[in-house]
Design a protein around this motif. Sequence first.
Motif, PDB file in Angstrom:
ATOM      1  N   UNK A   1      -2.055  17.056   2.280  1.00  0.00           N
ATOM      2  CA  UNK A   1      -0.649  17.465   2.275  1.00  0.00           C
ATOM      3  C   UNK A   1      -0.281  18.357   1.093  1.00  0.00           C
ATOM      4  N   UNK A   2      -0.792  18.021  -0.093  1.00  0.00           N
ATOM      5  CA  UNK A   2      -0.269  18.617  -1.318  1.00  0.00           C
ATOM      6  C   UNK A   2      -1.234  19.520  -2.079  1.00  0.00           C
ATOM      7  N   UNK A   3      -2.474  19.640  -1.605  1.00  0.00           N
ATOM      8  CA  UNK A   3      -3.444  20.503  -2.287  1.00  0.00           C
ATOM      9  C   UNK A   3      -4.123  21.490  -1.337  1.00  0.00           C
ATOM     10  N   UNK A   4      -4.676  20.979  -0.268  1.00  0.00           N
ATOM     11  CA  UNK A   4      -5.473  21.794   0.647  1.00  0.00           C
ATOM     12  C   UNK A   4      -4.715  22.943   1.324  1.00  0.00           C
TER      13      UNK A   4
ATOM     14  N   UNK B   1      -5.643   8.827  -0.290  1.00  0.00           N
ATOM     15  CA  UNK B   1      -5.982   9.956  -1.160  1.00  0.00           C
ATOM     16  C   UNK B   1      -6.371  11.183  -0.342  1.00  0.00           C
ATOM     17  N   UNK B   2      -7.068  10.963   0.753  1.00  0.00           N
ATOM     18  CA  UNK B   2      -7.449  12.088   1.605  1.00  0.00           C
ATOM     19  C   UNK B   2      -6.213  12.758   2.207  1.00  0.00           C
TER      20      UNK B   2
ATOM     21  N   UNK C   1      -3.591  11.159  -8.154  1.00  0.00           N
ATOM     22  CA  UNK C   1      -2.232  11.562  -7.788  1.00  0.00           C
ATOM     23  C   UNK C   1      -1.663  12.625  -8.724  1.00  0.00           C
ATOM     24  N   UNK C   2      -2.250  12.783  -9.908  1.00  0.00           N
ATOM     25  CA  UNK C   2      -1.731  13.731 -10.901  1.00  0.00           C
ATOM     26  C   UNK C   2      -2.188  15.180 -10.666  1.00  0.00           C
ATOM     27  N   UNK C   3      -3.134  15.384  -9.782  1.00  0.00           N
ATOM     28  CA  UNK C   3      -3.673  16.742  -9.596  1.00  0.00           C
ATOM     29  C   UNK C   3      -2.595  17.794  -9.294  1.00  0.00           C
ATOM     30  N   UNK C   4      -1.670  17.538  -8.385  1.00  0.00           N
ATOM     31  CA  UNK C   4      -0.640  18.561  -8.144  1.00  0.00           C
ATOM     32  C   UNK C   4       0.193  18.882  -9.378  1.00  0.00           C
ATOM     33  N   UNK C   5       0.395  17.912 -10.244  1.00  0.00           N
ATOM     34  CA  UNK C   5       1.172  18.146 -11.460  1.00  0.00           C
ATOM     35  C   UNK C   5       0.383  18.984 -12.467  1.00  0.00           C
ATOM     36  N   UNK C   6      -0.898  18.691 -12.573  1.00  0.00           N
ATOM     37  CA  UNK C   6      -1.753  19.425 -13.513  1.00  0.00           C
ATOM     38  C   UNK C   6      -1.794  20.906 -13.178  1.00  0.00           C
ATOM     39  N   UNK C   7      -1.844  21.224 -11.905  1.00  0.00           N
ATOM     40  CA  UNK C   7      -1.990  22.629 -11.512  1.00  0.00           C
ATOM     41  C   UNK C   7      -0.652  23.361 -11.413  1.00  0.00           C
ATOM     42  N   UNK C   8       0.457  22.622 -11.424  1.00  0.00           N
ATOM     43  CA  UNK C   8       1.776  23.263 -11.409  1.00  0.00           C
ATOM     44  C   UNK C   8       2.100  23.887 -12.765  1.00  0.00           C
ATOM     45  N   UNK C   9       1.862  23.134 -13.828  1.00  0.00           N
ATOM     46  CA  UNK C   9       2.144  23.619 -15.186  1.00  0.00           C
ATOM     47  C   UNK C   9       0.929  23.348 -16.071  1.00  0.00           C
ATOM     48  N   UNK C  10      -0.125  24.124 -15.864  1.00  0.00           N
ATOM     49  CA  UNK C  10      -1.397  23.809 -16.518  1.00  0.00           C
ATOM     50  C   UNK C  10      -1.423  24.080 -18.019  1.00  0.00           C
ATOM     51  N   UNK C  11      -2.067  23.165 -18.717  1.00  0.00           N
ATOM     52  CA  UNK C  11      -2.510  23.391 -20.089  1.00  0.00           C
ATOM     53  C   UNK C  11      -4.007  23.607 -19.968  1.00  0.00           C
ATOM     54  N   UNK C  12      -4.556  24.616 -20.625  1.00  0.00           N
ATOM     55  CA  UNK C  12      -5.926  24.976 -20.298  1.00  0.00           C
ATOM     56  C   UNK C  12      -6.712  25.504 -21.491  1.00  0.00           C
TER      57      UNK C  12
ATOM     58  N   UNK D   1       0.844  -1.198   0.000  1.00  0.00           N
ATOM     59  CA  UNK D   1       0.000   0.000   0.000  1.00  0.00           C
ATOM     60  C   UNK D   1       0.883   1.254   0.000  1.00  0.00           C
ATOM     61  N   UNK D   2       0.621   2.145  -0.932  1.00  0.00           N
ATOM     62  CA  UNK D   2       1.390   3.374  -0.999  1.00  0.00           C
ATOM     63  C   UNK D   2       1.046   4.308   0.158  1.00  0.00           C
ATOM     64  N   UNK D   3       2.035   5.079   0.557  1.00  0.00           N
ATOM     65  CA  UNK D   3       1.814   6.183   1.470  1.00  0.00           C
ATOM     66  C   UNK D   3       1.549   7.429   0.631  1.00  0.00           C
ATOM     67  N   UNK D   4       0.921   8.461   1.211  1.00  0.00           N
ATOM     68  CA  UNK D   4       0.648   9.684   0.439  1.00  0.00           C
ATOM     69  C   UNK D   4       1.907  10.269  -0.200  1.00  0.00           C
ATOM     70  N   UNK D   5       3.011  10.236   0.539  1.00  0.00           N
ATOM     71  CA  UNK D   5       4.264  10.783   0.021  1.00  0.00           C
ATOM     72  C   UNK D   5       4.766   9.998  -1.190  1.00  0.00           C
ATOM     73  N   UNK D   6       4.460   8.701  -1.220  1.00  0.00           N
ATOM     74  CA  UNK D   6       4.878   7.862  -2.346  1.00  0.00           C
ATOM     75  C   UNK D   6       4.192   8.285  -3.645  1.00  0.00           C
ATOM     76  N   UNK D   7       2.925   8.681  -3.532  1.00  0.00           N
ATOM     77  CA  UNK D   7       2.161   9.058  -4.723  1.00  0.00           C
ATOM     78  C   UNK D   7       2.788  10.255  -5.429  1.00  0.00           C
TER      79      UNK D   7
END
Length: 208
Positions: free
Chosen positions: A30-33, A24-25, A119-130, A1-7
């Motif tokens: 940790x990385x969005x809220x 996921x919560x 898990x990709x949400x932080x990446x999407x919002x770092x360098x967004x294509x929109x 089982x992955x830990x949040x940091x692993x994702x």
Amino acid sequence: MYKPEDLKNLTIKPRINDIDLDVLQRYYELFLNPFIYEYNVEDQRRNINVSLRFDKENFCHLLGIESIAKYAVPLKELHNYKGNDGWNYIKKTNLRFKDLKKLNKKSFKNIKAKFVYFYLLPYIIEKPIAVQFQNENVNPPTKIDCDILFYTKNENAIIHLGIKKDKELGYYIPKTFFIEKVKEDGVDIYIENQKKINVSKRDRIILI
């Protein structure tokens, strides 16, 4: 089982059996809220400032948890699967994927991709294509409600995050998160007829 940091360090999507709702919560926690994301949006000759926040009350909606529980639990209990109540209920009861499957196996299967690609949400919002999103430009018509649609391609899927300004809160919130398989012709109906816009991240501010 992955830990949040692993994702955060994954280069390929996880298997559903290697994650769970609490992971996921915590990842979201940790990385969005904790952050306000500030963007510059170039719209013709104007520059628009966008502030985006991932509040705890958005978590269940993004993952479609209410849609799994709807019609599977008494109406008076549905609040436990959405908004702030849903966030707290997951924390308090240690709600798991297996519990959601018991509620509605078909609905769980239909939205399983959301869990896998979350898990990709932080990446999407770092360098967004929109694109600037208008639902009337989608064929067939859609009920998706957002102002801006971020997206990225990963393996054989296109991951979408729609954001919209909340008039009461005064900032943008995540309104929709969905996954579409890449078609043979490569056309994504949610992006194809929309106006492409330049979005650049200006800052990420830690909430106090």
